[in-house]
Write a protein that holds these residues in place. Sequence first.
Motif, PDB file in Angstrom:
ATOM      1  N   PHE A 432       0.858  -1.178   0.000  1.00  0.00           N
ATOM      2  CA  PHE A 432       0.000   0.000   0.000  1.00  0.00           C
ATOM      3  C   PHE A 432       0.899   1.233   0.000  1.00  0.00           C
ATOM      4  O   PHE A 432       1.839   1.331   0.793  1.00  0.00           O
ATOM      5  CB  PHE A 432      -0.897   0.050   1.233  1.00  0.00           C
ATOM      6  N   VAL A 437      -1.410   4.874   5.069  1.00  0.00           N
ATOM      7  CA  VAL A 437      -1.630   3.465   4.759  1.00  0.00           C
ATOM      8  C   VAL A 437      -0.961   2.518   5.757  1.00  0.00           C
ATOM      9  O   VAL A 437      -1.241   1.319   5.752  1.00  0.00           O
ATOM     10  CB  VAL A 437      -1.155   3.104   3.329  1.00  0.00           C
ATOM     11  N   GLU A 439      -1.676   2.115   8.665  1.00  0.00           N
ATOM     12  CA  GLU A 439      -2.732   1.507   9.476  1.00  0.00           C
ATOM     13  C   GLU A 439      -3.483   0.406   8.735  1.00  0.00           C
ATOM     14  O   GLU A 439      -4.316  -0.281   9.321  1.00  0.00           O
ATOM     15  CB  GLU A 439      -3.712   2.587   9.956  1.00  0.00           C
ATOM     16  N   LEU A 440      -3.225   0.245   7.446  1.00  0.00           N
ATOM     17  CA  LEU A 440      -3.825  -0.864   6.691  1.00  0.00           C
ATOM     18  C   LEU A 440      -3.019  -2.154   6.843  1.00  0.00           C
ATOM     19  O   LEU A 440      -3.500  -3.229   6.496  1.00  0.00           O
ATOM     20  CB  LEU A 440      -3.888  -0.525   5.197  1.00  0.00           C
ATOM     21  N   TYR A 442      -1.775  -4.084   9.297  1.00  0.00           N
ATOM     22  CA  TYR A 442      -2.062  -5.222  10.166  1.00  0.00           C
ATOM     23  C   TYR A 442      -3.133  -6.128   9.560  1.00  0.00           C
ATOM     24  O   TYR A 442      -3.050  -7.358   9.664  1.00  0.00           O
ATOM     25  CB  TYR A 442      -2.472  -4.765  11.559  1.00  0.00           C
ATOM     26  N   SER A 443      -4.141  -5.534   8.916  1.00  0.00           N
ATOM     27  CA  SER A 443      -5.180  -6.364   8.295  1.00  0.00           C
ATOM     28  C   SER A 443      -4.575  -7.250   7.214  1.00  0.00           C
ATOM     29  O   SER A 443      -4.950  -8.426   7.085  1.00  0.00           O
ATOM     30  CB  SER A 443      -6.291  -5.489   7.699  1.00  0.00           C
ATOM     31  N   PRO A 462     -15.531  -3.489   5.226  1.00  0.00           N
ATOM     32  CA  PRO A 462     -14.867  -2.275   5.703  1.00  0.00           C
ATOM     33  C   PRO A 462     -15.871  -1.148   5.931  1.00  0.00           C
ATOM     34  O   PRO A 462     -16.877  -1.040   5.232  1.00  0.00           O
ATOM     35  CB  PRO A 462     -13.910  -1.933   4.553  1.00  0.00           C
ATOM     36  N   THR A 466     -13.732   5.006   4.844  1.00  0.00           N
ATOM     37  CA  THR A 466     -12.380   4.839   5.369  1.00  0.00           C
ATOM     38  C   THR A 466     -11.474   4.334   4.253  1.00  0.00           C
ATOM     39  O   THR A 466     -11.955   3.774   3.251  1.00  0.00           O
ATOM     40  CB  THR A 466     -12.335   3.833   6.532  1.00  0.00           C
ATOM     41  N   SER A 468      -9.652   1.838   4.526  1.00  0.00           N
ATOM     42  CA  SER A 468      -9.686   0.375   4.563  1.00  0.00           C
ATOM     43  C   SER A 468     -10.662  -0.204   3.538  1.00  0.00           C
ATOM     44  O   SER A 468     -10.617  -1.399   3.233  1.00  0.00           O
ATOM     45  CB  SER A 468     -10.048  -0.120   5.964  1.00  0.00           C
ATOM     46  N   GLU A 469     -11.519   0.635   2.975  1.00  0.00           N
ATOM     47  CA  GLU A 469     -12.434   0.171   1.927  1.00  0.00           C
ATOM     48  C   GLU A 469     -11.666  -0.306   0.693  1.00  0.00           C
ATOM     49  O   GLU A 469     -12.242  -0.955  -0.187  1.00  0.00           O
ATOM     50  CB  GLU A 469     -13.398   1.297   1.545  1.00  0.00           C
ATOM     51  N   TRP A 471      -9.789  -2.705   0.531  1.00  0.00           N
ATOM     52  CA  TRP A 471      -9.887  -4.166   0.474  1.00  0.00           C
ATOM     53  C   TRP A 471     -11.077  -4.601  -0.391  1.00  0.00           C
ATOM     54  O   TRP A 471     -10.959  -5.504  -1.230  1.00  0.00           O
ATOM     55  CB  TRP A 471     -10.018  -4.754   1.878  1.00  0.00           C
TER      56      TRP A 471
END
Length: 481
Positions: A432, A437, A439-440, A442-443, A462, A466, A468-469, A471
């Motif tokens: 990313f 990014v 914070e993305l 760990y997922s 998600p 955010t 995180s969308e 994904w």
Amino acid sequence: MTTENIRTYDVIVIGAGPVGENVADRTTAAGLSTVIVESELVGGECSYWACEPSKALLRPVLLRADAVQVPGLDPAVKGPLDAEAVLAHRNRMSADWKDDGQVEWVKSAGIDLLRGHGRLAGEREVSVETPDGDTVRLRARHAVAVCTGSRAALPPLPGIENLRSWTSREATSAQQLPQRLVIVGAGVVGVEMATAWQALGSRVTLLARESGLMPRMEPFAGELVTERLREAGADVRFNVSVVGAERVDGGEGEVRVTLSDGGEIVADEILFATGRAPRSEDIGLDTVGLKPGDWLATDDSLTVTAVPGNWLYGVGDVNRRALFTHQGKYQARIAGSVIAGRARGEQLDVGRWAPHSSTADLEAVPGVVFTDPEVATVGLTVREAERTGRAVEVVDYEIGHLAGAVQYRPDYRGRARILIDRDRQVVVGATFVGPGVGELLYSATVAITGEVPVERLWHAVPAFPTISEVWLRLLETRRDS
């Protein structure tokens, strides 16, 4: 006058950085008497010359880069950063290079601390030269863990010993702002320090021997970081190396740098960010049949493979498995569990993703580069998949198309990529690039280590709006392609 005494413990740990601290914490919690030996500051490289001070320098830089794009905030943040205030904040985050707090924690955890330079002195023995000139002989009933980390590796440049050059240590602890800074190296240290010092007011020239920044990552990561560094005013040059450098005026003046393309640069300071070397040249490796200065080769239980008896462990950077503080701490948890299990006579479980195996070192190493934009990676890149013969499906998405990204920063520029194993239908790599990014990551790490089937990821919804969308958008891109 030198005196010598002998002390016996269950476990001896050489090196009191985050890795050594975590090994000692685990073995002590398991009921094993443990001593940790440290020749510098308790807390190690990460606390004083790497992770903590570098992020303290970078946080104001990245926050300002975001805020200047937000309507209503931009007039308030368009002025220059207060470099003096940023450096003072960095000093506080590095505890002013005093380790009192770390020493207090070590003692509270029930770990003995011995100040001095520790060297192996044969099987299960360590000799410690203390600051007052005494020698303490340590004997371990069960294990010795070498957690001495790594240091900056300087290139074989003629006269470099007289150059007073910066390494990562000087770059993260300098108390004065250099007007002109040359950075040699295109890796994480080079690009992070270019980001920080350029924003603080230095005129930065970044020299890359390769054709792009961060060459081990996906090419688009280096391209986006290059774009922003140049917009910020940095001079980024590719396919060039340093062939000579000297500091004028008897070694006290400016630095004159000669380049492989015939060019010359004049600067106040030069930073070599050209790789790492193990801190193993003076720790007594020869007394156990190893070569001083080498990386310590270990198996997945962090046991040094070339030394018989399962008593010597190499944990953290010194084994070269994954040169990240968080990965070293992960290894420390594994090693502590292995040492405790062997001390109790238990059978170890060292299979893939097992309690006594550092599988993540090979399959899911996460890392964040705190540049503008941020770069977050875990698992394979396309190049690594090709090199290892892995059949993968590559899925890309422009993060700036997300509503959450535009809310974060109206001019959001970023990209996401996941690699899907064609046979197992699980994610095996993710990159990313873009503001926030990190914070993305760990997922993505959970998806890889958990081997979550791609079809199951459709049910991980998600929140909107955010970042995180991304994904969901990656999965939709794959479905529609």
